[in-house]
Design an enzyme around this catalytic site. Sequence first.
Site, PDB file in Angstrom:
ATOM      1  N   THR A  70       0.969  -1.231   0.003  1.00  0.00           N
ATOM      2  CA  THR A  70      -0.001  -0.035  -0.065  1.00  0.00           C
ATOM      3  C   THR A  70       0.860   1.386  -0.063  1.00  0.00           C
ATOM      4  OG1 THR A  70      -2.044   0.947   1.079  1.00  0.00           O
ATOM      5  CG2 THR A  70      -0.439  -0.110   2.398  1.00  0.00           C
ATOM      6  N   LYS A  74       3.371   1.267  -3.911  1.00  0.00           N
ATOM      7  CA  LYS A  74       2.583   0.646  -5.061  1.00  0.00           C
ATOM      8  C   LYS A  74       3.579   0.765  -6.357  1.00  0.00           C
ATOM      9  CE  LYS A  74      -2.117   0.696  -3.261  1.00  0.00           C
ATOM     10  NZ  LYS A  74      -3.372   1.118  -3.684  1.00  0.00           N
ATOM     11  N   ASN A  95      -0.409  -3.867  -6.007  1.00  0.00           N
ATOM     12  CA  ASN A  95      -0.927  -3.762  -4.702  1.00  0.00           C
ATOM     13  C   ASN A  95      -0.846  -5.293  -4.056  1.00  0.00           C
ATOM     14  OD1 ASN A  95      -3.297  -4.959  -5.723  1.00  0.00           O
ATOM     15  ND2 ASN A  95      -4.531  -4.167  -4.211  1.00  0.00           N
ATOM     16  N   ALA A 136      -5.915  12.039  -9.858  1.00  0.00           N
ATOM     17  CA  ALA A 136      -5.406  11.101 -10.817  1.00  0.00           C
ATOM     18  C   ALA A 136      -3.957  10.286 -10.206  1.00  0.00           C
ATOM     19  CB  ALA A 136      -4.747  12.406 -11.701  1.00  0.00           C
TER      20      ALA A 136
HETATM   21  P1  ATR Z   1      -3.574   7.262  -4.395  1.00  0.00           P
HETATM   22  O1  ATR Z   1      -2.446   6.544  -4.955  1.00  0.00           O
HETATM   23  O2  ATR Z   1      -4.149   6.527  -3.198  1.00  0.00           O
HETATM   24  O3  ATR Z   1      -4.685   7.493  -5.439  1.00  0.00           O
HETATM   25  P2  ATR Z   1      -2.011   9.575  -4.564  1.00  0.00           P
HETATM   26  O4  ATR Z   1      -1.395   9.238  -5.676  1.00  0.00           O
HETATM   27  O5  ATR Z   1      -1.427  10.387  -3.197  1.00  0.00           O
HETATM   28  O6  ATR Z   1      -2.956   8.695  -3.652  1.00  0.00           O
HETATM   29  O7  ATR Z   1      -3.216  10.609  -4.841  1.00  0.00           O
HETATM   30  C1  ATR Z   1      -4.128  11.714  -4.236  1.00  0.00           C
HETATM   31  C2  ATR Z   1      -5.022  12.344  -5.038  1.00  0.00           C
HETATM   32  O8  ATR Z   1      -5.630  13.253  -4.266  1.00  0.00           O
HETATM   33  C3  ATR Z   1      -4.274  13.079  -6.103  1.00  0.00           C
HETATM   34  O9  ATR Z   1      -5.357  13.203  -7.322  1.00  0.00           O
HETATM   35  C4  ATR Z   1      -4.268  14.507  -5.701  1.00  0.00           C
HETATM   36  O10 ATR Z   1      -4.121  15.540  -6.373  1.00  0.00           O
HETATM   37  P3  ATR Z   1      -2.756  16.334  -7.012  1.00  0.00           P
HETATM   38  O11 ATR Z   1      -2.466  15.180  -8.134  1.00  0.00           O
HETATM   39  O12 ATR Z   1      -3.125  17.628  -7.312  1.00  0.00           O
HETATM   40  O13 ATR Z   1      -1.980  16.133  -5.736  1.00  0.00           O
HETATM   41  C5  ATR Z   1      -5.552  14.536  -4.802  1.00  0.00           C
HETATM   42  N1  ATR Z   1      -5.538  15.465  -3.626  1.00  0.00           N
HETATM   43  C6  ATR Z   1      -4.775  15.647  -2.479  1.00  0.00           C
HETATM   44  N2  ATR Z   1      -4.812  16.706  -1.836  1.00  0.00           N
HETATM   45  C7  ATR Z   1      -5.909  17.345  -2.619  1.00  0.00           C
HETATM   46  C8  ATR Z   1      -6.441  18.776  -2.371  1.00  0.00           C
HETATM   47  N3  ATR Z   1      -6.207  19.408  -1.104  1.00  0.00           N
HETATM   48  N4  ATR Z   1      -7.191  19.246  -3.240  1.00  0.00           N
HETATM   49  C9  ATR Z   1      -7.698  18.523  -4.422  1.00  0.00           C
HETATM   50  N5  ATR Z   1      -6.823  17.273  -4.843  1.00  0.00           N
HETATM   51  C10 ATR Z   1      -6.111  16.774  -3.914  1.00  0.00           C
END
Ligand code: ATR
Length: 289
Positions: A70, A74, A95, A136
């Site tokens: 996790t 990943k 995962n 994303a």
């Molecule tokens: P995971 O692998 O679990 O999907 P991640 O890769 O850290 O986790 O992705 C987190 C997502 O939450 C991303 O899309 C992130 O947007 P950014 O690419 O702009 O960082 C989004 N995210 C986190 N905090 C955010 C915020 N305050 N506002 C909008 N999007 C947020």
Amino acid sequence: MQDVKKAAVIGYPIGQSLSPLIHKHWHKTCGIVGEYQKYAIPPDGLVTAVHGFINGGEFTPDGLIGFNVTTPHKEAIMPLLDHIAPMARQIGAVNTVKIQQGKTTGFNTDISGFKNQLETIVPDWPKDKPVLLLGAGGAARAAVMAFLSTSVPFIMVANRTREKAESLAHDMGQGRVTVLDWADRHQAVAGAGVVVNTTILGMELGMEGHKALDLDLSLADPHTVVYDIVYKPLETPLLKQAKELKLRTVDGLGMLVYQAAGAFKLWFDIDPAYDDTLKQKLLTRLNQA
Ligand code: ATR
């Protein structure tokens, strides 16, 4: 002597992981003599940990059949494995790892986990309308891959950092993934069959720096399904808003369970059940935390 089937999960942090609870429940219900341990592995400890998992030593002396991976490992795990299954390769995240005769294969069961939860909760979800997907990251990639295996016409991805959405659309190809500006997300709700939050927004509200997702659902069609992969809290502000608008909702707990079921199937060739006892155990744990 009984052959104890050992598995594990690695992440950082890992303290709150529900995976041990889920897998131990299935050991009991499926009659498996098993162990499932969690290991907090910081990024700079990943290589040593994986080496130990495969060759014995510090972490598991013998007989590890596989492990879950996790956040934040990943992607970083991939170059450390012998083989990568095609779907995991395409989304660039693993995962679940299966170990056989000292060789490792990486899989991604988040894709089936995401889809099984949607199909189970709303079997007649709108398959003929576009999807609006927020985020994303790795979870977004798994969700996009799941939708690409269905008949939805296209998937609109909006992410705070637009470049990440563009690179997702580029990597997942097939012309069915389009990118929107984050600011346009409210408008894009109109006409979407499924609206999905894969960002961390809404998670563990009340903790410092944690915010709810700001998404106005008022333009949604009455048949729209709103799916939030955040499961803590189980009813996020987004799902609450959807329920108030009488839209159908899908919470994120089932995705967690079904991705674990995918790993269990890979290790034991058994489809474990998401029964009421397991659900109650998970809800109790979530309420305690
Ligand atoms: P995971 O692998 O679990 O999907 P991640 O890769 O850290 O986790 O992705 C987190 C997502 O939450 C991303 O899309 C992130 O947007 P950014 O690419 O702009 O960082 C989004 N995210 C986190 N905090 C955010 C915020 N305050 N506002 C909008 N999007 C947020």
